[in-house]
Design an enzyme around this catalytic site. Structure first.
Site, PDB file in Angstrom:
ATOM      1  N   THR A  22      40.808  42.917  33.037  1.00  0.00           N
ATOM      2  CA  THR A  22      41.666  43.192  31.876  1.00  0.00           C
ATOM      3  C   THR A  22      42.560  44.404  32.161  1.00  0.00           C
ATOM      4  OG1 THR A  22      39.980  42.300  30.408  1.00  0.00           O
ATOM      5  CG2 THR A  22      41.641  43.711  29.388  1.00  0.00           C
ATOM      6  N   ASN A  71      39.638  29.784  32.899  1.00  0.00           N
ATOM      7  CA  ASN A  71      38.253  30.168  32.608  1.00  0.00           C
ATOM      8  C   ASN A  71      37.524  29.131  31.775  1.00  0.00           C
ATOM      9  OD1 ASN A  71      40.285  31.359  30.749  1.00  0.00           O
ATOM     10  ND2 ASN A  71      38.499  31.866  29.522  1.00  0.00           N
ATOM     11  N   SER A  78      38.139  40.573  39.072  1.00  0.00           N
ATOM     12  CA  SER A  78      36.990  41.339  38.608  1.00  0.00           C
ATOM     13  C   SER A  78      35.746  40.906  39.382  1.00  0.00           C
ATOM     14  CB  SER A  78      36.833  40.907  37.152  1.00  0.00           C
ATOM     15  OG  SER A  78      36.253  41.803  36.339  1.00  0.00           O
ATOM     16  N   HIS A 109      32.525  41.031  38.727  1.00  0.00           N
ATOM     17  CA  HIS A 109      31.328  40.475  38.066  1.00  0.00           C
ATOM     18  C   HIS A 109      31.362  38.956  37.919  1.00  0.00           C
ATOM     19  CE1 HIS A 109      32.724  39.682  33.814  1.00  0.00           C
ATOM     20  NE2 HIS A 109      33.689  40.502  34.187  1.00  0.00           N
ATOM     21  N   CYS A 152      34.278  36.669  25.441  1.00  0.00           N
ATOM     22  CA  CYS A 152      34.670  37.726  24.515  1.00  0.00           C
ATOM     23  C   CYS A 152      34.794  37.202  23.089  1.00  0.00           C
ATOM     24  CB  CYS A 152      35.996  38.339  24.961  1.00  0.00           C
ATOM     25  SG  CYS A 152      36.637  37.681  26.487  1.00  0.00           S
TER      26      CYS A 152
HETATM   27  N1  PLP Z   1      40.959  36.562  33.068  1.00  0.00           N
HETATM   28  C1  PLP Z   1      40.139  35.505  33.101  1.00  0.00           C
HETATM   29  C2  PLP Z   1      40.680  34.173  33.542  1.00  0.00           C
HETATM   30  C3  PLP Z   1      38.799  35.645  32.720  1.00  0.00           C
HETATM   31  O1  PLP Z   1      37.985  34.598  32.752  1.00  0.00           O
HETATM   32  C4  PLP Z   1      38.348  36.917  32.294  1.00  0.00           C
HETATM   33  C5  PLP Z   1      36.953  37.082  31.808  1.00  0.00           C
HETATM   34  O2  PLP Z   1      36.345  36.159  31.277  1.00  0.00           O
HETATM   35  C6  PLP Z   1      39.240  37.996  32.304  1.00  0.00           C
HETATM   36  C7  PLP Z   1      40.542  37.777  32.698  1.00  0.00           C
HETATM   37  C8  PLP Z   1      38.805  39.367  31.903  1.00  0.00           C
HETATM   38  O3  PLP Z   1      37.902  39.864  32.836  1.00  0.00           O
HETATM   39  P1  PLP Z   1      37.147  41.254  32.586  1.00  0.00           P
HETATM   40  O4  PLP Z   1      36.168  40.991  31.503  1.00  0.00           O
HETATM   41  O5  PLP Z   1      36.503  41.567  33.876  1.00  0.00           O
HETATM   42  O6  PLP Z   1      38.163  42.240  32.174  1.00  0.00           O
END
Ligand code: PLP
Length: 396
Positions: free
Chosen positions: A74, A162, A210, A212, A340
């Protein structure tokens, strides 16, 4: 002893590898000095940080100095987008940002927030009902901006979705952006660690991800910024060569590098990916055989346009929220939207954008697994999923 939960919510996050935990524990204990300090322990922390940067860069075929460590995807995304827009906003110029309605909230909400303080127009690309971006709509979008004398600050399109697991034609999009001299950023958070990624071959200017999502720690994000590109830092400060302020989180960066190194080795053996695709096919075939009328989002796309780990299925007549509660009671983790926003009763924004019927929309559930999920786990999950669906269909 009862079996543990079956985690089919791996697009939300993944379990850190034990090697990651070990490396981070060591770093927290023995490398706690500030990497910007001139003394010896500070310089040892600096050396390890730079070693981690080189390993992260290698996974995406970048140069180490093209990697900026952040705290999350993010943060990387908002930094990339805000920087591009501010290059126009600082001279009071209006500009456009081109994106899609299928982006993660990290993109959509960052742009909405940036739009509050700047004069930007957000233009959306077309997509089909499978969730695949229409590349030609990028040409028409650029043409209409040109016609309106509206410069395009940046185009941003995710590399893999996602929620549906659809892999977007990033290279073609990057090519069109380059032809029109428009900066291109891709949110590759769901692609990195699952499929090979070469930033040179893709031709992207900026890329966010990211750790994780592929067995690294949380709190460890990275941004690729092509060499020579100007980046106005979102967090001011001298760290990260003036591109991201704040003392670097050395243990998190090291943890991310261990996850990247493992991902690199895993990705080098394509038979491992083929075996994962077969597991996804197995899950889909079982679900289709047992659940009449099931719809797999993006299921008609070829393998190369889908992540190996994601099955987003609509089971008309079985509302997603009720399914999730029943599955959770049976020790199965799944999701009906981005992590989220789960817990909200709103249907997934991405699935809504596909323009499908209410019944399909409200009954869509995402099953996502990881590198370590076994066929035995899938075979344990399928009968539970099918019996929950049958029970719900009998009530509704
Ligand atoms: N972009 C995508 C496609 C994601 O799946 C996610 C998290 O689910 C994010 C951005 C945000 O990642 P982070 O929580 O590491 O900021």
């Amino acid at each position: 002893m009862s079996a543990g939960p079956i985690d089919l919510d791996c697009n939300a996050t993944t379990r850190p590898l034990s090697e990651v935990v070990q490396a981070m524990t060591h770093a927290m204990r023995d490398l706690h000095h500030n990497p910007s300090s001139l003394h010896k322990p500070g310089q040892s922390a600096r050396a390890e940080l730079e070693r981690a940067r080189a390993i992260v860069a290698e996974l995406i075929h970048a140069r180490p100095d093209e990697i900026v460590f952040t705290a999350s995807a993010t943060e990387s995304i908002v930094s990339a987008l805000a920087s591009a827009v501010r290059q126009y906003a600082r001279s009071g110029q209006a500009c456009a940002v081109v994106t899609s309605k299928l982006e993660h909230a990290a993109v959509i909400e960052s742009l909405q927030e940036i739009a509050k303080d700047t004069s930007i127009e957000i233009r959306y690309l077309d997509h089909n009902t499978q969730g695949s971006i229409d590349v030609q709509s990028l040409e028409s979008c650029f043409a209409s901006c040109e016609h309106e004398h509206l410069p395009v600050a940046i185009a941003t399109v995710h590399a893999a979705n996602n929620e549906t697991g659809v892999v977007q034609p990033v290279r073609e999009i990057a090519e069109i952006c380059a032809k029109h001299n428009v900066l291109f950023h891709t949110d590759a958070t769901q692609l990195i660690g699952k499929l090979p990624c070469d930033v040179q071959e893709l031709g992207v200017d900026m890329l966010s991800f990211s750790a994780h999502k592929f067995h690294g720690p949380r709190g460890a994000g990275a941004m690729y910024v092509r060499k020579g590109m100007k980046l106005i830092p979102f967090l001011p400060g001298a760290q990260e060569s003036g591109r991201r302020g704040g003392t670097e989180n050395v243990p998190a960066c090291i943890g991310a590098s261990v996850a990247c190194d493992h991902a690199k080795t895993w990705l080098a053996d394509s038979t491992k990916r083929t075996e994962r695709v077969q597991l996804r096919e197995h899950l889909e075939q079982q679900l289709k055989a047992e659940i009449a009328g099931i719809v797999i989002h993006g299921g008609d796309l070829p393998d190369e346009r889908r992540l190996w780990n994601t099955v987003n299925a609509a089971i008309p007549g079985a509302p997603a929220e009720q399914m999730l509660v029943m599955l959770s009671e049976q020790n199965i983790c799944a999701s009906a939207g981005a992590a989220c926003s789960s817990g909200s009763i709103e249907p997934s924004r991405v699935i809504s954008a596909l323009g499908l019927s209410e019944d399909v929309l409200n009954s869509s559930i995402r099953f996502s697994f990881d590198r370590f999920t076994t066929k035995t786990e899938i075979d344990r999950a399928v009968p539970i999923i099918t019996s929950c669906a049958a029970r719900l269909r009998s009530f509704n």
